[in-house]
Design an enzyme around this catalytic site. Sequence first.
Site, PDB file in Angstrom:
ATOM      1  N   GLU A 122       0.893  -1.167   0.000  1.00 18.42           N
ATOM      2  CA  GLU A 122       0.000   0.000   0.000  1.00 18.42           C
ATOM      3  C   GLU A 122       0.927   1.211   0.000  1.00 18.42           C
ATOM      4  OE1 GLU A 122      -3.282  -0.134  -0.089  1.00 18.42           O
ATOM      5  OE2 GLU A 122      -3.583  -2.265   0.256  1.00 18.42           O
TER       6      GLU A 122
HETATM    7  P1  NAD Z   1       8.550   4.567   4.587  1.00 21.89           P
HETATM    8  O1  NAD Z   1       8.505   3.784   3.341  1.00 21.89           O
HETATM    9  O2  NAD Z   1       9.720   5.449   4.810  1.00 21.89           O
HETATM   10  O3  NAD Z   1       8.493   3.609   5.872  1.00 21.89           O
HETATM   11  C1  NAD Z   1       7.420   2.716   6.067  1.00 21.89           C
HETATM   12  C2  NAD Z   1       7.855   1.614   7.022  1.00 21.89           C
HETATM   13  O4  NAD Z   1       8.842   0.810   6.386  1.00 21.89           O
HETATM   14  C3  NAD Z   1       8.484   2.092   8.318  1.00 21.89           C
HETATM   15  O5  NAD Z   1       8.016   1.282   9.375  1.00 21.89           O
HETATM   16  C4  NAD Z   1       9.961   1.857   8.093  1.00 21.89           C
HETATM   17  O6  NAD Z   1      10.699   1.660   9.283  1.00 21.89           O
HETATM   18  C5  NAD Z   1       9.935   0.584   7.277  1.00 21.89           C
HETATM   19  N1  NAD Z   1      11.125   0.313   6.476  1.00 21.89           N
HETATM   20  C6  NAD Z   1      12.039   1.185   5.987  1.00 21.89           C
HETATM   21  N2  NAD Z   1      12.975   0.519   5.268  1.00 21.89           N
HETATM   22  C7  NAD Z   1      12.638  -0.793   5.311  1.00 21.89           C
HETATM   23  C8  NAD Z   1      13.207  -1.972   4.747  1.00 21.89           C
HETATM   24  N3  NAD Z   1      14.302  -1.946   3.990  1.00 21.89           N
HETATM   25  N4  NAD Z   1      12.594  -3.158   4.992  1.00 21.89           N
HETATM   26  C9  NAD Z   1      11.471  -3.215   5.731  1.00 21.89           C
HETATM   27  N5  NAD Z   1      10.896  -2.128   6.286  1.00 21.89           N
HETATM   28  C10 NAD Z   1      11.471  -0.923   6.069  1.00 21.89           C
HETATM   29  O7  NAD Z   1       7.194   5.387   4.637  1.00 21.89           O
HETATM   30  P2  NAD Z   1       6.766   6.484   5.683  1.00 21.89           P
HETATM   31  O8  NAD Z   1       7.557   7.725   5.432  1.00 21.89           O
HETATM   32  O9  NAD Z   1       6.727   5.904   7.037  1.00 21.89           O
HETATM   33  O10 NAD Z   1       5.230   6.728   5.255  1.00 21.89           O
HETATM   34  C11 NAD Z   1       4.840   7.631   4.288  1.00 21.89           C
HETATM   35  C12 NAD Z   1       4.508   6.898   2.997  1.00 21.89           C
HETATM   36  O11 NAD Z   1       3.505   5.919   3.243  1.00 21.89           O
HETATM   37  C13 NAD Z   1       3.929   7.827   1.959  1.00 21.89           C
HETATM   38  O12 NAD Z   1       4.468   7.533   0.708  1.00 21.89           O
HETATM   39  C14 NAD Z   1       2.446   7.486   1.989  1.00 21.89           C
HETATM   40  O13 NAD Z   1       1.768   7.782   0.795  1.00 21.89           O
HETATM   41  C15 NAD Z   1       2.483   6.023   2.267  1.00 21.89           C
HETATM   42  N6  NAD Z   1       1.209   5.550   2.793  1.00 21.89           N
HETATM   43  C16 NAD Z   1       0.442   4.760   2.006  1.00 21.89           C
HETATM   44  C17 NAD Z   1      -0.790   4.329   2.461  1.00 21.89           C
HETATM   45  C18 NAD Z   1      -1.669   3.453   1.622  1.00 21.89           C
HETATM   46  O14 NAD Z   1      -2.577   2.851   2.177  1.00 21.89           O
HETATM   47  N7  NAD Z   1      -1.457   3.359   0.327  1.00 21.89           N
HETATM   48  C19 NAD Z   1      -1.219   4.688   3.747  1.00 21.89           C
HETATM   49  C20 NAD Z   1      -0.399   5.491   4.515  1.00 21.89           C
HETATM   50  C21 NAD Z   1       0.826   5.908   4.040  1.00 21.89           C
END
Ligand code: NAD
Length: 655
Positions: A370
């Site tokens: 997502e």
């Molecule tokens: P992010 O991708 O930076 O981090 C998301 C999660 O992934 C965090 O828990 C992080 O610690 C973890 N992570 C980071 N590197 C990883 C790896 N290599 N392996 C496994 N896990 C890892 O995103 P963010 O900044 O926390 O959130 C914002 C983003 O989320 C925006 O792009 C937003 O649009 C998206 N988002 C999407 C939805 C949806 O339902 N489509 C909902 C909410 C947020």
Amino acid sequence: MKRDLETFPSPVSRLFTPQQLKGLNRLGDFYCPGDELMPAFSASGAAEGIDRLATAMHPRDLADFRLLLTLAARLPQPLLASLVNLLDQADRLGPWAKDLRMARLGAAGVAYSLYYGFAGSGGPRVRAAIGWDAAIRSSISGEPAMNQLVRDAAPDLSPTAATVEDAFQRAHSAQVTIAALIIEQRLAVLDRLGEVILRRRDEIIARVSQETGKCATDALLGEIFATLDNLEYLRKNARKLLSDRKVATPLAMLGKKSRVWYEPLGTILVIAPWNYPFYQAIVPISIAFAAGNAVIHKPSEFTPLTGLIESILQEAGFARDWAQVVYGDGKAGAHCLAQRPDKVFFTGSIATGKKVMAQAAELLVPVELELGGKDAMILFADANLDRAVAGAMWGALTNTGQSCTSIERLYIERSVFDSFTVKLVEKVQALQLGTGRDDDIGQMTTAAQVAIIRHQLEDALAKGARQLTGHSWDRQSPQIPPIVLTQVDHSMLVMEEESFGPFLPLMPFEGDDHAVSLANRTIYGLSACVWSGDIARAQRVARRLHVGNVSINNHMITEGNHGLPFGGAKQSGIGRFKGEEGLRGFCNIKAVMIDGNSSKIEANWYPFTEAKYAAMDKMTVASRMRGLGGLVRFALAGLPLESLANKLGRKGRKG
Ligand code: NAD
């Protein structure tokens, strides 16, 4: 962990006797025994906050509570253990045990609230262990809520490889017990979860606001109401959606039964972002659990809500290992994925989604992604303009624009572009910034996000955009006023990359084709909205948008209906969450065919012969014929085949 009642100084209280405080510590140790990270309740100093909590109690409850504490202080240890056990079993004893159940909720609730820091009263050792000190202090002193931008650096809670491995092993074992529960039992736990969330909503909202900087109403609606609504959807629908499903059996397989069984996958890894930290924890955990799975939840390192999710699940009756929380940053997420969960449910950015998918591909772990969005609003001139202005503001600015489905590009039909802009600017300037209950726009959650907004704004202005509002922003503060931009185009980052902030960039269009081509001009495909007085036209345009979700004359309402699937097209994601598709997405969807235990030999089994080939050929041709004639031909071709097969079965090739 050793319980050192004797060594910790007795708390001072105006409302409870020393004996009752002793009872509180003894009772607290049952609910919060501590582990390698955290001290036991009695050793944490959590009991110090009891007066503050007690002043909020009804006098009758306070009297009962004192009685319970006196009892807890006087009873010998084994009897006290039995009492706690009895309280814990109250749910199973039937309706007559309602009072016991209330006592359990009361005792556990007080212990958790004190231990995990209700109104800042969590013991100093607990606070030191989990790093809430700064955030909690602000709520006691009335200082403005502090979010991640200004909070003291969180302690490194990153788990070791051994801790993660252990968590997964415990989850695998726990999953067997979850799967053994009938669906009604799992839903009863989720029902209690709803009760606990509702009762503790103020505490949850305070924690979420402190860690994210969001305003109270965004927290109430986006984290509490939406979560409860999802639990309600599960309560009403999960049993039916997870029941065995009958499927029609084709004529060629006459006599057999076809079924689909929805079974648990096993252990689900949920990796969550920071924008809705409570909702993004509880909703996937609940859906996965309803389907019979154990869950490992890895929250964002920016909004860990340390201890809160566990405390709420535990109070609802989740056994310890049914759903566990593993804290840490991306490395912890990768560690967890390396344990080969039975599915990874990832919500976050495209960049991280690609990494998660690459790692999962190596291990062949099923992935649901997502990801981000760049939602377009298309406004036709025949829409109700005042409503569209109000809808655009909310759609773009809710959660300070930090929703994956925030409106990030506004395409306005040229004939109403100027009037829409004037109305929007006027309304936007009346919005109130802050995190309180009567504030509209909260703060940005992370410093990185503030930097993105600054960069996109400077890029747009350098390329000729006109900024109509938000000039008061110093380009550093996390409290960013809404920024309306005109004279924007697709050479600007603000129209191309996800912003995740309070931007409203406006661009005019002429005609359906132009609007559709602008809206589709992006790598993202999460959601969109079309506004028009002509619903048929709006639907025609909506069908041409490459997105996973679309609202007409509104925005984000597809997400509000938990019966609808949610997910992205293009690079906004893979898979569908929520609704029928989402619940079944956490299942091993098992196809089943049941045949009788007869002596019949199937026509398509060996041996193959010329005669059999000819009969099968006739049947193949007949299978493509429609209507009654086709049915009769099929039956005529099938009958000799049946008898041939049976003869062959008995007499071998020569028959
Ligand atoms: P992010 O991708 O930076 O981090 C998301 C999660 O992934 C965090 O828990 C992080 O610690 C973890 N992570 C980071 N590197 C990883 C790896 N290599 N392996 C496994 N896990 C890892 O995103 P963010 O900044 O926390 O959130 C914002 C983003 O989320 C925006 O792009 C937003 O649009 C998206 N988002 C999407 C939805 C949806 O339902 N489509 C909902 C909410 C947020």
